[in-house]
Design a protein around this motif. Structure first.
Motif, short mmCIF file in Angstrom:
data_model
loop_
_atom_site.label_atom_id
_atom_site.label_comp_id
_atom_site.label_asym_id
_atom_site.label_seq_id
_atom_site.Cartn_x
_atom_site.Cartn_y
_atom_site.Cartn_z
N THR A 63 0.84 -1.21 0.00
CA THR A 63 0.00 0.00 0.00
C THR A 63 0.86 1.25 0.00
N GLN A 64 1.90 1.27 0.86
CA GLN A 64 2.80 2.43 0.89
C GLN A 64 3.52 2.59 -0.44
N ARG A 65 3.96 1.47 -1.00
CA ARG A 65 4.65 1.53 -2.30
C ARG A 65 3.72 2.07 -3.38
N ASP A 66 2.49 1.59 -3.41
CA ASP A 66 1.56 2.00 -4.47
C ASP A 66 1.14 3.46 -4.33
N ILE A 67 1.05 3.95 -3.09
CA ILE A 67 0.77 5.38 -2.90
C ILE A 67 1.89 6.20 -3.50
N TYR A 68 3.13 5.77 -3.30
CA TYR A 68 4.27 6.48 -3.88
C TYR A 68 4.23 6.39 -5.40
N LEU A 69 3.94 5.22 -5.95
CA LEU A 69 3.92 5.06 -7.40
C LEU A 69 2.84 5.90 -8.05
N ASN A 70 1.83 6.26 -7.30
CA ASN A 70 0.76 7.10 -7.83
C ASN A 70 0.89 8.56 -7.42
N SER A 71 2.03 8.90 -6.83
CA SER A 71 2.29 10.29 -6.43
C SER A 71 2.97 11.05 -7.57
N PRO A 72 3.12 12.36 -7.45
CA PRO A 72 3.80 13.14 -8.49
C PRO A 72 5.28 12.79 -8.67
#
Length: 548
Positions: free
Chosen positions: A431-440
């Motif tokens: 979840t933390q990784r995917d939040i980063y991957l979907n960040s700017p």
């Protein structure tokens, strides 16, 4: 007469027995012709010795770290892209290439051929290729065709084009022997001496293809550059983090303890740079640190935070080259000082000369691996090559996979020889990784992808271990002066050159390390004069791979 006969008989008997008395090979405790299996582990151990020792210097050129003091003249000079004259500083890759590994690897090749140990022969050729590739990428012109010439003290230097071709030849030899299946069953197999890749021929084959991928990708500024060939080698190289090539440490004594760990205390005056902090806290890639989701979750595993966490990014601070830490001990801002690499809110080494295998952080522990090549790196090489051939869809896929692979690298719990994991406390969740991957911070469409995105994520993935490869990358783009071929934008955005360059540079940026002082400047000065290495700013001469 009888007495003379007895004396002669005694002397002949003794002389006849001299061979037995003097033949140390008959003593199992002092073998003169050891098996390849007993020599090979020392060659693996020698790789970190070269790269980690010299990382203290090139790590400053590429701003993985800088000195925390602005008063230590030698440290500040390297921060400013200079060097130390009449010194072997920044010459350990050279030392390992010729003295630490060179003749020993040749010995393994010779003995392995005689005994049908083709896997050892192939692996030795692979390490020869790796070390000479690293050496030429570090120094430029090096001794190659006469590297092992006997009965001479004068050795000819060869151009990088010769060395690059020679590395490929050795890689071909490595692949030939590693693919042989007719091993002599009476001899020990590679698994006995290989404590890094477990004696897996397939993993060694992938490693060799990775060396070739690096070799050909370094030619990006030259007309002979072939991105399709680079991609082909990447596809034949490391296929997952299970193939990562990492040298482990046992941490039972000084010589088998990580050079970067607290016990050996070699990073006392080193502090993380502002550049790596700003790559991970959202400043450079996202352009905004006020949003928590813009903070890279890898930051808490890789970097150290200060006592004062009021700066908006969790307290992560860094230093600029040559400037030192502006927040001195004993002042009102002491809580804002940049912490040592070994842990959060720590300003001195917690355990110098004391074994604490579980102490430290990330790659800066006594018992933790020293990476040589990773799947993540290979994906970023593939992404760059695809980007250069305008296949932006493939580039985006490899770039995204490279980021995910580095998260998996940090999360990996299967370290060789039970070495410590790289994460602190707990792994990074999906979840933390995917939040980063979907960040700017991360581009999600082929149309938006830039070379800067690829190279800066590669910089993060190689931070703390891939010093030579990162330095090659930065020099290929001349530290950001050469722009993105697609949009003309700076590739190393956010990378700030030293405010003052070393006086040795004569206004130019560093491009190479000078040859090792005690082997070349003492004995081989005629050759050094021929290649220009006696000039004060020889270290600013562009490398062959940098120019068209």
């Amino acid at each position: 007469m009888k007495r003379i006969f007895i004396i002669l008989f005694f002397l002949l008997t003794v002389l006849a027995g001299c061979k037995k008395w003097l033949d140390v090979n008959s003593d199992p405790d002092t073998p003169q012709n050891p098996d390849a299996a007993s020599v090979f582990p020392t060659q693996l151990a020698g790789i970190p010795r070269g790269t980690q020792y010299d990382a203290r210097y090139i790590g400053r050129y590429i701003q993985n770290w800088n000195s925390d003091l602005s008063t230590r003249a030698a440290d500040v000079n390297f921060d400013r892209m200079g060097y130390t004259g009449a010194s072997d500083a920044n010459g350990d890759i050279w030392r390992q290439t010729y003295f630490g590994l060179g003749q020993n690897l040749r010995y393994i090749i010779t003995v392995g051929r005689d005994k049908g140990q083709w896997d050892y022969v192939g692996a030795a050729y692979a390490l020869m290729a790796f070390m000479f590739q690293s050496c030429t990428d570090h120094h430029g012109e090096i001794i190659f065709t006469e590297a092992f010439k006997e009965n001479t003290a004068i050795f000819k230097f060869d151009g990088q084009d010769t060395v690059y071709n020679g590395v490929r030849v050795w890689c071909d030899s490595a692949l030939f022997y590693l693919n042989r299946t007719d091993l002599n069953p009476a001899n020990n197999k590679l698994s006995r001496g290989d404590y890094a890749l477990g004696g897996s021929n397939q993993k060694w084959i992938k490693f060799v293809n990775g060396i070739l991928a690096r070799n050909y990708n370094h030619l990006s500024n030259k007309t002979i550059y072939d991105p399709a060939k680079v991609i082909a080698y990447c596809n034949a190289s490391l296929a997952s983090i299970d193939d990562d090539f990492m040298i482990p440490f046992d941490a039972t004594k000084n010589d088998d303890t990580n050079f970067f760990g607290p016990y050996r205390n070699n990073l006392t005056f080193f502090r993380q740079s502002n550049f790596i902090v700003q790559l991970l806290d959202g400043t450079i890639l996202a352009g905004d640190t006020s949003v928590y989701e813009n903070r890279d979750p890898r930051i808490r595993h890789m970097l150290s935070t200060s006592n004062d966490t009021t700066n908006g990014n969790g307290g992560y601070r860094g230093v600029d080259p040559g400037a030192g830490d502006p927040n001195a001990s004993g002042t009102a801002n002491a809580r804002k000082r940049v912490a040592v690499p070994w842990g959060d809110s720590i300003y001195e080494n917690p355990s110098a000369n004391v074994f604490t295998p579980n102490g430290g952080k990330y790659l800066f522990r006594d018992k933790v691996v020293s990476p040589v090549m990773t799947y993540s790196e290979i994906q970023f090489i593939k992404a760059e090559a695809a980007y250069r051939m305008a296949d932006y869809t493939t580039a985006l896929a490899a770039y995204t996979e490279g980021i995910k692979a580095h998260f998996a690298f940090i999360n990996n719990s299967k370290m060789p020889r039970n070495n410590n994991v790289l994460y602190n406390g707990s792994t990074i969740s999906n979840t933390q990784r995917d939040i980063y991957l979907n960040s700017p911070n991360v581009k999600r469409t082929a149309a938006d992808l830039t070379m800067a995105d690829i190279m800066l994520q590669k910089y993060i993935a190689l931070w703390g271990w891939g010093f030579t490869e990162t330095w090659v990358d930065m020099r290929r783009f001349y530290y950001g002066v050469i722009p993105d071929p697609r949009n003309g934008l700076p590739v190393y955005k956010g990378f700030v050159l030293p405010a003052t360059l070393s006086s040795q540079n004569l206004g130019l940026l560093v491009c190479r390390a000078r040859p090792r002082y005690n082997s070349e400047y003492v004995w081989n000065q005629d050759e050094l004069a021929r290649i220009g290495a006696l000039e004060i700013n020889y270290h600013t001469k562009p490398m062959w791979f940098m120019v068209p």
